[in-house]
Enzyme design. Structure first.
Site, PDB file in Angstrom:
ATOM      1  N   GLU A  30       1.093  -1.424  -0.042  1.00 25.07           N
ATOM      2  CA  GLU A  30      -0.033  -0.345  -0.222  1.00 25.07           C
ATOM      3  C   GLU A  30       0.951   1.227  -0.060  1.00 25.07           C
ATOM      4  O   GLU A  30       1.242   1.557   0.734  1.00 25.07           O
ATOM      5  CB  GLU A  30      -1.276   0.008   1.298  1.00 25.07           C
ATOM      6  CG  GLU A  30      -1.864   1.173   1.322  1.00 25.07           C
ATOM      7  CD  GLU A  30      -2.511   0.784   2.389  1.00 25.07           C
ATOM      8  OE1 GLU A  30      -3.454   2.471   3.079  1.00 25.07           O
ATOM      9  OE2 GLU A  30      -3.024   0.138   3.049  1.00 25.07           O
ATOM     10  N   ASP A  40       0.625   5.292   0.821  1.00 23.05           N
ATOM     11  CA  ASP A  40      -0.873   6.066   1.310  1.00 23.05           C
ATOM     12  C   ASP A  40      -0.369   7.824   0.972  1.00 23.05           C
ATOM     13  O   ASP A  40       0.832   8.199   1.316  1.00 23.05           O
ATOM     14  CB  ASP A  40      -0.702   5.837   2.449  1.00 23.05           C
ATOM     15  CG  ASP A  40      -1.552   4.627   2.843  1.00 23.05           C
ATOM     16  OD1 ASP A  40      -2.283   4.235   2.120  1.00 23.05           O
ATOM     17  OD2 ASP A  40      -1.074   3.390   4.315  1.00 23.05           O
ATOM     18  N   GLU A  95      -2.606  10.249   3.112  1.00 22.68           N
ATOM     19  CA  GLU A  95      -3.440  11.229   3.672  1.00 22.68           C
ATOM     20  C   GLU A  95      -3.314  12.120   4.434  1.00 22.68           C
ATOM     21  O   GLU A  95      -2.931  12.843   5.036  1.00 22.68           O
ATOM     22  CB  GLU A  95      -3.345   9.928   4.997  1.00 22.68           C
ATOM     23  CG  GLU A  95      -3.182   8.657   4.699  1.00 22.68           C
ATOM     24  CD  GLU A  95      -3.540   7.186   5.856  1.00 22.68           C
ATOM     25  OE1 GLU A  95      -4.858   6.608   6.656  1.00 22.68           O
ATOM     26  OE2 GLU A  95      -2.507   7.928   6.881  1.00 22.68           O
TER      27      GLU A  95
END
Length: 290
Positions: A103, A105, A107
């Protein structure tokens, strides 16, 4: 002076090169060409050239790509929740499936009005994350759209903001550091409530009197290798991924300009780096060692 025949030949060659680029880069002004809502469709507003994700006391929402990809360059433009966004998280990320997933990310952690937004990036490999960095931005991400990019090749994962490198996670497999390279990932976006941790470690809760909260996404660009779930391989030209501009040998490292930009970002805008957190990691993770 160029002869008419040479001029025509040059024009034809240029057109073919341009067409080849178009075939490799999918740019979608229409959200539904590449993506679909995968969470709370009644909270996603599709306006054709852009989408709005909304969060209220009932739900947040999210979307995902219809296909998965193995290496590539993914970018989109986002305008984040305005005003008091404390407790909210807007996310743009890539992820594979299952507990041992990879993953990447972005954010965006909400803030009290007047405080800077924090951008948290993270990298999961084979189900293990805990590789967070947090930065402030050099602009207000709520007043206009800005471009956020994930560049993922055999050499590194690069997180970029308006073309400026925010973070680089290098491939250090020679030092026995796991690197995401075997699992195809989908592309996702979401807006959700995380007031148990998002703002000042969870000390500031979501003020629901400001709901609905809205983040807007547009200008989706996917220049990546599509993965075929039927036979477990990349499709077509991607069978030779190294021919793509973002994975050629010239990409093995940053240019002088990009290195200077990354240094500036770290000096001026880095507020947390897991590599420097001796409480969590008394022994520095292997990838943090030079």
């Amino acid at each position: 002076m160029m002869s008419p025949s040479n001029s025509n030949l040059t024009s034809s060659t240029a057109f073919l090169l341009y067409l080849a680029i178009l075939l490799n880069v999918v740019s979608a002004h229409n959200f539904s060409k590449l993506f679909q809502c995968n969470w709370a469709p009644d909270h996603l507003v599709d306006e054709g050239d852009q989408i709005k994700l909304t969060l209220d006391t009932a739900s947040g929402c999210g979307f995902g790509s219809k296909r998965k990809y193995l290496f590539g360059k993914i970018s989109l433009e986002i305008k984040l929740v305005e005003g008091d966004s404390a407790g909210t998280v807007t996310a743009f990320y890539m992820s594979s499936d299952g507990p041992s997933h990879d993953e990447l990310d972005f954010e965006f952690l909400g803030n009290l009005s007047g405080d800077p937004y924090l951008v948290q990036t993270n990298v999961y490999v084979n189900g293990t994350g805990d590789r967070e960095q947090r930065h402030t931005l050099w602009f207000d991400p709520t007043t206009d759209f800005h471009t956020y990019t994930l560049l993922w090749n055999h050499y590194y994962v690069m997180f970029l903001v308006d073309g400026v490198p925010l973070r680089v996670f290098a491939n250090k497999e020679e030092a026995n550091v796991l690197y995401p390279k075997n699992q195809a990932m989908g592309i996702y976006g979401s807006l959700w409530n995380a007031d148990d941790w998002a703002t000042q470690g969870g000390m500031v809760k979501t003020n629901w009197s400001h709901a609905p909260f809205v983040s807007t996404f547009r200008s989706f660009k996917v220049d990546a290798c599509e993965f075929s779930p039927e036979n477990g391989t990349v499709i077509g030209k991607c069978s030779n991924v190294r021919q793509y501009h973002w994975d050629k040998s010239a990409m093995n490292g940053l240019s002088k300009h990009k290195s200077q930009q990354l240094k500036w970002v770290r000096e001026k805008h880095l507020v947390y780096d897991y590599c420097e957190d001796t409480v969590r990691f008394p022994e520095p993770p292997k990838e943090c060692l030079n």
